[in-house]
Scaffold this motif. Structure first.
Motif, mmCIF file in Angstrom:
data_model
loop_
_atom_site.group_PDB
_atom_site.id
_atom_site.type_symbol
_atom_site.label_atom_id
_atom_site.label_comp_id
_atom_site.label_asym_id
_atom_site.label_seq_id
_atom_site.Cartn_x
_atom_site.Cartn_y
_atom_site.Cartn_z
ATOM 1 N N THR A 551 0.835 -1.210 0.000
ATOM 2 C CA THR A 551 0.000 0.000 0.000
ATOM 3 C C THR A 551 0.863 1.251 0.000
ATOM 4 O OG1 THR A 551 -0.666 -1.151 2.023
ATOM 5 C CG2 THR A 551 -2.341 0.174 0.911
ATOM 6 N N VAL A 552 1.870 1.256 0.883
ATOM 7 C CA VAL A 552 2.701 2.459 1.007
ATOM 8 C C VAL A 552 3.451 2.751 -0.291
ATOM 9 C CG1 VAL A 552 4.553 3.518 2.324
ATOM 10 C CG2 VAL A 552 3.029 1.922 3.433
ATOM 11 N N LEU A 553 3.876 1.700 -0.951
ATOM 12 C CA LEU A 553 4.727 1.888 -2.120
ATOM 13 C C LEU A 553 3.950 1.951 -3.426
ATOM 14 C CD1 LEU A 553 7.825 -0.352 -1.361
ATOM 15 C CD2 LEU A 553 7.564 2.106 -1.127
ATOM 16 N N LYS A 554 2.654 2.088 -3.303
ATOM 17 C CA LYS A 554 1.843 2.190 -4.513
ATOM 18 C C LYS A 554 2.331 3.394 -5.319
ATOM 19 C CE LYS A 554 -2.897 1.298 -5.633
ATOM 20 N NZ LYS A 554 -4.248 1.760 -5.409
ATOM 21 N N ASN A 555 2.566 3.201 -6.590
ATOM 22 C CA ASN A 555 3.068 4.255 -7.477
ATOM 23 C C ASN A 555 4.485 4.713 -7.161
ATOM 24 O OD1 ASN A 555 0.557 4.274 -8.726
ATOM 25 N ND2 ASN A 555 -0.216 5.775 -7.232
ATOM 26 N N ARG A 556 5.152 4.036 -6.216
ATOM 27 C CA ARG A 556 6.536 4.414 -5.939
ATOM 28 C C ARG A 556 7.451 3.309 -6.441
ATOM 29 N NH1 ARG A 556 6.826 6.028 0.310
ATOM 30 N NH2 ARG A 556 9.044 6.010 -0.140
ATOM 31 N N THR A 557 8.593 3.725 -6.981
ATOM 32 C CA THR A 557 9.567 2.738 -7.436
ATOM 33 C C THR A 557 10.284 2.180 -6.222
ATOM 34 O OG1 THR A 557 9.867 4.140 -9.339
ATOM 35 C CG2 THR A 557 11.466 2.367 -9.032
ATOM 36 N N SER A 558 10.487 0.881 -6.190
ATOM 37 C CA SER A 558 11.271 0.342 -5.086
ATOM 38 C C SER A 558 12.233 -0.725 -5.591
ATOM 39 C CB SER A 558 10.348 -0.237 -4.012
ATOM 40 O OG SER A 558 9.526 -1.233 -4.564
ATOM 41 N N LEU A 559 13.387 -0.764 -4.923
ATOM 42 C CA LEU A 559 14.389 -1.777 -5.223
ATOM 43 C C LEU A 559 14.583 -2.582 -3.957
ATOM 44 C CD1 LEU A 559 15.568 0.212 -7.643
ATOM 45 C CD2 LEU A 559 17.627 -1.001 -7.100
ATOM 46 N N ILE A 560 14.386 -3.883 -4.051
ATOM 47 C CA ILE A 560 14.513 -4.690 -2.851
ATOM 48 C C ILE A 560 15.623 -5.701 -3.044
ATOM 49 C CG2 ILE A 560 13.336 -6.330 -1.348
ATOM 50 C CD1 ILE A 560 10.747 -4.711 -2.292
ATOM 51 N N ILE A 561 16.682 -5.513 -2.255
ATOM 52 C CA ILE A 561 17.805 -6.443 -2.344
ATOM 53 C C ILE A 561 17.591 -7.481 -1.252
ATOM 54 C CG2 ILE A 561 20.292 -6.697 -2.155
ATOM 55 C CD1 ILE A 561 20.468 -3.696 -2.948
ATOM 56 N N ALA A 562 17.548 -8.747 -1.614
ATOM 57 C CA ALA A 562 17.263 -9.756 -0.598
ATOM 58 C C ALA A 562 17.855 -11.096 -0.971
ATOM 59 C CB ALA A 562 15.752 -9.887 -0.407
ATOM 60 N N HIS A 563 18.094 -11.891 0.031
ATOM 61 C CA HIS A 563 18.563 -13.251 -0.198
ATOM 62 C C HIS A 563 17.424 -14.255 -0.155
ATOM 63 C CE1 HIS A 563 22.774 -12.680 -0.641
ATOM 64 N NE2 HIS A 563 22.837 -11.950 0.456
ATOM 65 N N ARG A 564 16.429 -13.916 0.704
ATOM 66 C CA ARG A 564 15.319 -14.838 0.867
ATOM 67 C C ARG A 564 14.417 -14.731 -0.352
ATOM 68 N NH1 ARG A 564 12.905 -13.157 6.210
ATOM 69 N NH2 ARG A 564 14.766 -13.706 7.364
ATOM 70 N N LEU A 565 14.301 -15.775 -1.100
ATOM 71 C CA LEU A 565 13.583 -15.648 -2.362
ATOM 72 C C LEU A 565 12.076 -15.540 -2.159
ATOM 73 C CD1 LEU A 565 15.701 -17.850 -4.752
ATOM 74 C CD2 LEU A 565 15.883 -15.440 -4.203
ATOM 75 N N SER A 566 11.600 -15.909 -0.962
ATOM 76 C CA SER A 566 10.166 -15.719 -0.685
ATOM 77 C C SER A 566 9.823 -14.237 -0.716
ATOM 78 C CB SER A 566 9.811 -16.322 0.672
ATOM 79 O OG SER A 566 10.608 -15.741 1.677
#
Ligand code: ADP
Ligand code: MG
Length: 618
Positions: A551-566
């Motif tokens: 909800t918060v990131l609606k219409n916002r670009t985000s980059l998520i760096i993660a190891h957990r593939l879930s």
């Protein structure tokens, strides 16, 4: 440790082991010339030139008055006393007393004034140094041990305080006094003056010799102090490792070593100074003996009077005083100069990453990101990102995966200009990131790091970063979005719960939740980058966060760096990085179908999960 400045190696028993705690900075700041040092000090003293002029005038007054008494005594002895005229003595007594009184006032005045000037100049210097350090880029903080910065801002500034508020006045007044005394001596009787000053050349030679030795010893001393500070700082920061691995014995030994070295260098410095000052004392006595002998002859032969002899004994003793006092200031001045040199060197380091001369006007936040053939190296010749080209659409949720060291954090750091690309360019919207002011850019891109920092203060302080205009409602909303509210509310005092230094009374995961809430609070509409920001948070909470962020990131670009593939699976797009390059790009299903690196990673994690669940089931 080899003493690079004087070229003399320390004796082996002194060596502190790894040499280069100071060396990075020595290179970074370049060579500081004496002229630059003087210029730097002058810059901070200049605003007070009126006060300094007054100090100098008072100084001349002090010198003149302090030369008066022996002359008065001479006149009294040769005049009224020899003549047996008691009434004739009265004016001498009055003048003598008055001059002492005025002298007292002048001395008090110039000392007070100079102390004030010195302290004020240093307040400005300290402020300038701190602000300068705030402007530095990440490379500076990566290569400069904290202990070193602390030493500049504390010890070194302290040494300069001594210089500005004490040494300068002592040196100036002694030089003026010296010239005054010599002039007066020659004016009264040149033969006696020559006799009295005959040991002066020897003293001068001696002084030049010791000055050199004390200077090199003093710079050695300060390097040892620097190592000492850096060592304790590092040990205490790494206390967990020290204790976990039972390294106390090693730490203790190394500390003992540095501690002894500290003492040895200090004592050598004292010894030199003691030898020097005792020799001066000896020469003074010789000088006095010569005056007594020569003056006695003069009185008997009639080319000097008794009054002159008495006055000269005083003048001669006084003429040595300035040299003694100057000598005493040596250590202080050398200390201050090398401290000043280190401060100047730090002030000389210019950050490579600065605002552009003509930044773009702040406008609507753009959400598209373009990496255009980006190559980046921390160290020349060792690129960690190679020819990365990537276009991210506004509002896209992009996940970045890849092995440790693949270059994910570096990629994120380039976007906020913690470093600058080596070649290629990065754009936000149509604008190169280097066209924004740093403040503007970091308003547009927010990074939540893996190891967030907590400041001394309450949870609320850490959320609003001491910005009191942030309301409780805003804090609660951000905490809810980050799923941080649940743990915060359980803490005694809730948002007012005080954190220990570094947030030691929170778990790593709680610190991450706090950092996420903080980012959402301060940058409500920026591009958001989570750099393994939820790595220490349990899978269940993480899933909730993902939900909340949606909800918060609606219409916002985000980059998520993660190891957990879930975490990654639901992203609009998954980028796979390997050794500084993008090797796969697509959504979960596409990548699985490609049966490449991502599919491999996925199957491995899936197999592990399958294994753990079957273990827990049985
Ligand atoms: N400050 C730095 N100075 C020099 N090399 C660095 C620095 N930070 C990271 N590196 C190097 O850059 C490479 C990529 O690191 P990083 O971007 O942190 O990888 P990731 O986040 O994918 O684990 C690593 O090989 C690492 O050794
Ligand atoms: Mg990383």
């Amino acid at each position: 440790m080899s003493n690079s400045k004087t070229g003399k190696p320390l004796s082996t028993s002194d060596s502190v082991g790894p040499s280069s705690r100071e060396s990075v900075l020595n290179q970074a700041g370049g060579v500081v010339t004496d002229r630059y040092l003087v210029w730097m000090l002058a810059r901070f003293i200049r605003p007070f030139w009126r006060d300094l002029l007054l100090v100098f005038l008072m100084l001349i007054g002090v010198t003149a008055l302090s030369l008066l008494p022996p002359y008065l005594i001479q006149r009294a002895v040769d005049g009224p006393i020899t003549a047996g005229d008691l009434d004739g003595l009265v004016p001498y007594g009055i003048i003598y007393f008055a001059s002492i009184l005025v002298l007292f006032l002048l001395r008090f005045g110039h000392t007070y004034l100079l102390q004030t000037v010195g302290q004020n100049a240093l307040v400005n210097l300290r402020q300038a140094l701190f602000e300068h350090i705030l402007r530095q880029d990440m490379r500076f903080f990566n290569t400069t041990p904290v202990g070193q910065i602390v030493a500049r801002l504390s010890n070194d500034i302290e040494a300069l305080t001594e210089l500005l508020s004490t040494s300068i006045v002592v040196v100036a007044s002694n030089l003026v006094t010296m010239i005054g005394i010599i002039a007066v001596m020659f004016a009264i009787n040149w033969q006696l003056a020559l006799i009295g000053l005959s040991v002066l050349p020897i003293m001068t030679v001696l002084t030049v010799y010791f000055r050199r030795r004390i200077r090199s010893q003093s710079s050695l001393y300060h390097r040892v102090v620097g190592e000492y500070l850096a060592f304790i700082n590092e040990q205490f920061n790494g206390m967990l490792v020290v204790q976990l691995f039972g390294r106390q014995q090693v730490s203790r030994d190394e500390f003992e070593h540095i501690n002894r070295q500290y003492r040895d260098v200090h004592m050598r410095l004292r010894d030199m100074y003691t030898v020097y000052s005792s020799t001066l004392q000896l020469l003074t006595t010789v000088g006095l003996a010569l005056v007594l002998y020569g003056g006695g002859q003069g009185v008997l032969a009639g080319w000097a009077s008794l009054g002159m002899l008495i006055a000269f004994i005083q003048y001669t003793r006084r003429s040595f005083e300035p040299i003694m006092q100057l000598a005493e200031q040596f250590t202080q001045i050398q200390t201050a100069l090398s401290a000043g040199e280190r401060i100047a060197r730090m002030l000389n380091v210019e950050p490579a990453i600065v605002d552009p001369p003509n930044p773009v006007a702040p406008g609507k936040l753009q959400q598209a990101i373009t990496f255009d053939h980006v190559t980046f190296a921390y160290e020349q010749g060792h690129p960690v990102l190679r020819d990365v080209t990537l276009h991210i659409q506004p509002g896209q949720r992009v996940a970045i995966v890849g092995a440790t060291g693949a270059g994910k954090t570096s990629l994120a750091g380039l976007l906020t200009r913690f470093h600058d690309v080596t070649t290629g360019s990065i754009r936000i919207g149509a604008q190169d990131v280097r066209d924004f002011t740093l403040a503007e850019l970091r308003q547009r891109v927010t990074v939540v790091p893996q190891n967030p920092y907590c400041f001394n203060g309450t949870i609320a302080d850490n959320l609003r970063l001491f910005d009191l205009s942030v309301t409780q409602e805003q804090m609660t909303a951000a905490s809810q979005a980050a799923c941080a509210d649940r743990f915060i509310e359980k803490l005694p005092g809730g948002y007012d719960y005080p954190l220990l230094p570094g947030g030691a009374n929170l778990s790593q995961g709680q610190r991450q939740l706090l950092a996420l809430a903080r980012a959402l609070l301060h940058s409500p509409d920026s591009i958001l980058i989570l750099d393994e920001a939820t790595s220490s948070i349990d899978t269940e909470t993480e899933a909730l966060i993902q939900e909340g962020l949606r909800t918060v990131l609606k219409n916002r670009t985000s980059l998520i760096i993660a190891h957990r593939l879930s975490t990654v699976r639901d992203a609009d797009r998954i980028i796979v990085m390997q050794r500084g390059q993008i090797v796969e790009d697509g959504d979960h299903d596409t990548l699985l179908a490609q049966d490449g690196l991502y599919a491999q990673l996925y199957r491995r994690q899936f197999a592990q999960q399958g294994l753990t669940s079957s273990v827990s089931e049985s």
